[in-house]
Every structure is written in C-alpha cells, then in structure tokens.
Write a protein that holds these residues in place. Sequence first.
Motif, PDB file in Angstrom:
ATOM      1  N   MET A  11       0.819  -1.207   0.000  1.00  0.00           N
ATOM      2  CA  MET A  11       0.000   0.000   0.000  1.00  0.00           C
ATOM      3  C   MET A  11       0.860   1.267   0.000  1.00  0.00           C
ATOM      4  SD  MET A  11      -3.028   1.191   2.617  1.00  0.00           S
ATOM      5  CE  MET A  11      -4.135  -0.108   2.091  1.00  0.00           C
ATOM      6  N   ARG A  12       1.955   1.239   0.761  1.00  0.00           N
ATOM      7  CA  ARG A  12       2.838   2.406   0.795  1.00  0.00           C
ATOM      8  C   ARG A  12       3.349   2.746  -0.606  1.00  0.00           C
ATOM      9  NH1 ARG A  12       7.055   4.841   4.458  1.00  0.00           N
ATOM     10  NH2 ARG A  12       6.054   3.734   6.161  1.00  0.00           N
ATOM     11  N   LYS A  13       3.752   1.738  -1.379  1.00  0.00           N
ATOM     12  CA  LYS A  13       4.245   1.966  -2.739  1.00  0.00           C
ATOM     13  C   LYS A  13       3.154   2.579  -3.613  1.00  0.00           C
ATOM     14  CE  LYS A  13       6.514  -0.225  -6.697  1.00  0.00           C
ATOM     15  NZ  LYS A  13       5.671   0.496  -7.670  1.00  0.00           N
ATOM     16  N   THR A  14       1.913   2.091  -3.462  1.00  0.00           N
ATOM     17  CA  THR A  14       0.798   2.615  -4.252  1.00  0.00           C
ATOM     18  C   THR A  14       0.614   4.097  -4.004  1.00  0.00           C
ATOM     19  OG1 THR A  14      -0.336   0.487  -4.245  1.00  0.00           O
ATOM     20  CG2 THR A  14      -1.675   2.440  -4.689  1.00  0.00           C
ATOM     21  N   TYR A  15       0.613   4.496  -2.728  1.00  0.00           N
ATOM     22  CA  TYR A  15       0.417   5.906  -2.408  1.00  0.00           C
ATOM     23  C   TYR A  15       1.635   6.740  -2.786  1.00  0.00           C
ATOM     24  CZ  TYR A  15      -4.036   5.111  -0.137  1.00  0.00           C
ATOM     25  OH  TYR A  15      -5.350   4.798   0.094  1.00  0.00           O
ATOM     26  N   ASN A  16       2.821   6.184  -2.613  1.00  0.00           N
ATOM     27  CA  ASN A  16       4.027   6.889  -3.072  1.00  0.00           C
ATOM     28  C   ASN A  16       3.940   7.205  -4.554  1.00  0.00           C
ATOM     29  OD1 ASN A  16       6.193   7.637  -1.306  1.00  0.00           O
ATOM     30  ND2 ASN A  16       6.499   5.474  -0.811  1.00  0.00           N
ATOM     31  N   ASP A  17       3.593   6.191  -5.336  1.00  0.00           N
ATOM     32  CA  ASP A  17       3.507   6.369  -6.782  1.00  0.00           C
ATOM     33  C   ASP A  17       2.398   7.339  -7.163  1.00  0.00           C
ATOM     34  OD1 ASP A  17       5.534   4.540  -6.957  1.00  0.00           O
ATOM     35  OD2 ASP A  17       4.263   2.862  -7.580  1.00  0.00           O
ATOM     36  N   THR A  18       1.247   7.222  -6.489  1.00  0.00           N
ATOM     37  CA  THR A  18       0.092   8.065  -6.824  1.00  0.00           C
ATOM     38  C   THR A  18       0.360   9.525  -6.495  1.00  0.00           C
ATOM     39  OG1 THR A  18      -1.433   6.226  -6.440  1.00  0.00           O
ATOM     40  CG2 THR A  18      -2.351   8.450  -6.407  1.00  0.00           C
ATOM     41  N   PHE A  19       0.826   9.804  -5.265  1.00  0.00           N
ATOM     42  CA  PHE A  19       1.073  11.188  -4.867  1.00  0.00           C
ATOM     43  C   PHE A  19       2.176  11.819  -5.715  1.00  0.00           C
ATOM     44  CE2 PHE A  19      -0.550  10.084  -0.379  1.00  0.00           C
ATOM     45  CZ  PHE A  19      -1.841  10.453  -0.735  1.00  0.00           C
ATOM     46  N   SER A  20       3.201  11.033  -6.028  1.00  0.00           N
ATOM     47  CA  SER A  20       4.282  11.557  -6.866  1.00  0.00           C
ATOM     48  C   SER A  20       3.778  11.870  -8.269  1.00  0.00           C
ATOM     49  CB  SER A  20       5.429  10.535  -6.930  1.00  0.00           C
ATOM     50  OG  SER A  20       5.983  10.311  -5.659  1.00  0.00           O
ATOM     51  N   LYS A  21       2.917  11.006  -8.791  1.00  0.00           N
ATOM     52  CA  LYS A  21       2.406  11.182 -10.152  1.00  0.00           C
ATOM     53  C   LYS A  21       1.584  12.450 -10.299  1.00  0.00           C
ATOM     54  CE  LYS A  21      -0.177   8.717 -13.749  1.00  0.00           C
ATOM     55  NZ  LYS A  21      -0.900   7.461 -14.084  1.00  0.00           N
ATOM     56  N   ILE A  22       0.832  12.807  -9.240  1.00  0.00           N
ATOM     57  CA  ILE A  22      -0.022  13.998  -9.340  1.00  0.00           C
ATOM     58  C   ILE A  22       0.701  15.263  -8.857  1.00  0.00           C
ATOM     59  CG2 ILE A  22      -2.176  12.728  -9.218  1.00  0.00           C
ATOM     60  CD1 ILE A  22      -2.402  13.348  -6.306  1.00  0.00           C
ATOM     61  N   GLY A  23       1.995  15.132  -8.519  1.00  0.00           N
ATOM     62  CA  GLY A  23       2.799  16.320  -8.282  1.00  0.00           C
ATOM     63  C   GLY A  23       3.159  16.636  -6.851  1.00  0.00           C
ATOM     64  N   PHE A  24       2.809  15.754  -5.890  1.00  0.00           N
ATOM     65  CA  PHE A  24       3.178  16.012  -4.500  1.00  0.00           C
ATOM     66  C   PHE A  24       4.557  15.436  -4.213  1.00  0.00           C
ATOM     67  CE2 PHE A  24      -1.497  16.060  -4.244  1.00  0.00           C
ATOM     68  CZ  PHE A  24      -1.681  17.290  -3.637  1.00  0.00           C
ATOM     69  N   SER A  25       5.335  16.171  -3.438  1.00  0.00           N
ATOM     70  CA  SER A  25       6.675  15.693  -3.094  1.00  0.00           C
ATOM     71  C   SER A  25       6.920  15.676  -1.586  1.00  0.00           C
ATOM     72  CB  SER A  25       7.744  16.559  -3.773  1.00  0.00           C
ATOM     73  OG  SER A  25       7.600  17.920  -3.391  1.00  0.00           O
ATOM     74  N   ASN A  26       6.227  16.532  -0.861  1.00  0.00           N
ATOM     75  CA  ASN A  26       6.445  16.646   0.582  1.00  0.00           C
ATOM     76  C   ASN A  26       5.344  15.890   1.334  1.00  0.00           C
ATOM     77  OD1 ASN A  26       7.326  17.378   3.107  1.00  0.00           O
ATOM     78  ND2 ASN A  26       6.504  19.458   2.999  1.00  0.00           N
ATOM     79  N   PHE A  27       5.491  14.585   1.429  1.00  0.00           N
ATOM     80  CA  PHE A  27       4.519  13.774   2.163  1.00  0.00           C
ATOM     81  C   PHE A  27       5.243  12.623   2.846  1.00  0.00           C
ATOM     82  CE2 PHE A  27       4.682  12.078  -2.156  1.00  0.00           C
ATOM     83  CZ  PHE A  27       4.835  10.720  -1.950  1.00  0.00           C
ATOM     84  N   GLY A  28       4.586  12.053   3.841  1.00  0.00           N
ATOM     85  CA  GLY A  28       5.156  10.931   4.572  1.00  0.00           C
ATOM     86  C   GLY A  28       4.047  10.060   5.135  1.00  0.00           C
ATOM     87  N   PHE A  29       4.421   9.043   5.897  1.00  0.00           N
ATOM     88  CA  PHE A  29       3.458   8.070   6.409  1.00  0.00           C
ATOM     89  C   PHE A  29       3.536   7.998   7.930  1.00  0.00           C
ATOM     90  CE2 PHE A  29       4.502   6.961   2.108  1.00  0.00           C
ATOM     91  CZ  PHE A  29       3.288   6.607   1.546  1.00  0.00           C
TER      92      PHE A  29
END
Length: 224
Positions: free
Chosen positions: A1-19
């Motif tokens: 799940m972490r990889k899915t959200y990493n890929d999704t948020f990065s794809k739509i332009g977010f860079s400053n996020f964490g879990f």
Amino acid sequence: MRKTYNDTFSKIGFSNFGFMHPDDESKNEEYIERIKQAKTVFFTGGDQNNICKKLNNSPINTVLRERYYNDKDFMVAGTSAGAMCMPEIIIIEAENGEAIIDNDIQLGKGLGLLNNSIVDTHFVHRGRFGRLAHAVLKNEELFGLGLGEDTALLIENGSRATCKGSGMVIVISAKEVIQTNVETADKHHPIYAENLKVHLLTDGCVINLSEGIMEKENVKRRNK
C-alpha cells in the motif's frame, strides 16, 4: 500500500509527504509535531473501527481535532474506511441484505470531525443503501452520506459539501420520517419507514448539511 500511495502522490505532483502508523505509540510525539506542521492529513482504507479505537482519546486525535476546528487552511481527508471514520458516529459492521433487519447493524464512536452526518463508502457498487438508511433511522438528526466510486465530498466549515468526481454521492435524510418501527421492531424483524428522503449529488453539486438543501444557483448553473 505504501508503494501505491508513493507512486500516486508523486504522479499527481506532491513531493512533501510521509506516512504515519498510529500502532507505533513510541512515535506519538513525532506524529503530533508532523500534524502541527501539515497542511493535510489523509487516512487510507482498512478498518474504520480499528482506526477509531487507536486514535480516540489519544494525543494524536486531540491535536488533529484542534487543527481541524481552528485552522481554516488545514484539511483532513480519507478513502474507504478512512472516510467512514470521520463522523462522531460510525458504522462498525452491518449486513447488506434485501431488507433492513433489526439488530443487523452496529454503530460506534468515530473521530468526531463531522457532527451532522454518518458516512458510508463503496456505496453504490456494494449495495449499501439499506445499512446507511438503517443508521440514519437510528439517528434521525444526522444525514447519511453514501460515497460512490471515484467520487468525493469536499466539506467546508463543517456543512457546505461539494460533490467531486465521475460518480455520485447519495444523501439520505430521516429528519421528516412520518412513521417507522426502527425503535419498536422485534429482533430480526424488518424495518420500514415512510417519507425517507434521498438526494443525488453529482460533480459540482453543492448541499448545505446543516439544512439538507442543495444550492439552487449551483444547480441552475450546471443545467445551462
């Protein structure tokens, strides 16, 4: 799940996020500081009851609520169980039968970020009308918000809700029910209700959750 959200948020332009993982209480101080600095806290899916049990009466939920109620630029979001956990009252478990049967629903304490609604998700695809209707019949002062797939409800100031996405949001209200046996039905007996109201929201529709009224100007603009 972490990889899915990493890929999704990065794809739509977010860079400053964490879990964050509330199960790890040793990191509470770190998580609290991150919430204080964040613009948005997003809850993933899973088990809404487990999310609420972990966070209710915790220092994390305290700071989350403080920011939500006092900072107009702060957002709390969620998908699936992450959306269902937002209200004061949540659906923990319920049957999706052809009839609404007494005693087939279990409600619990949510995170308390919404005080006028109960939220259900995967609403159309999984046939969850009956269980959300049952929940609002037991809590007539609340609206039932049934979120479809690829659809969100953006709620501002706790009441102004805008539908976003390709599907729909179904709003159920029991505020004007004339008669129902929801409080008197025998165990395993079906529930009935007269004058249960339903609103259908699609992309761009706006509804006031304090009054249950759609904005007429918005509807007119969509029909042009």
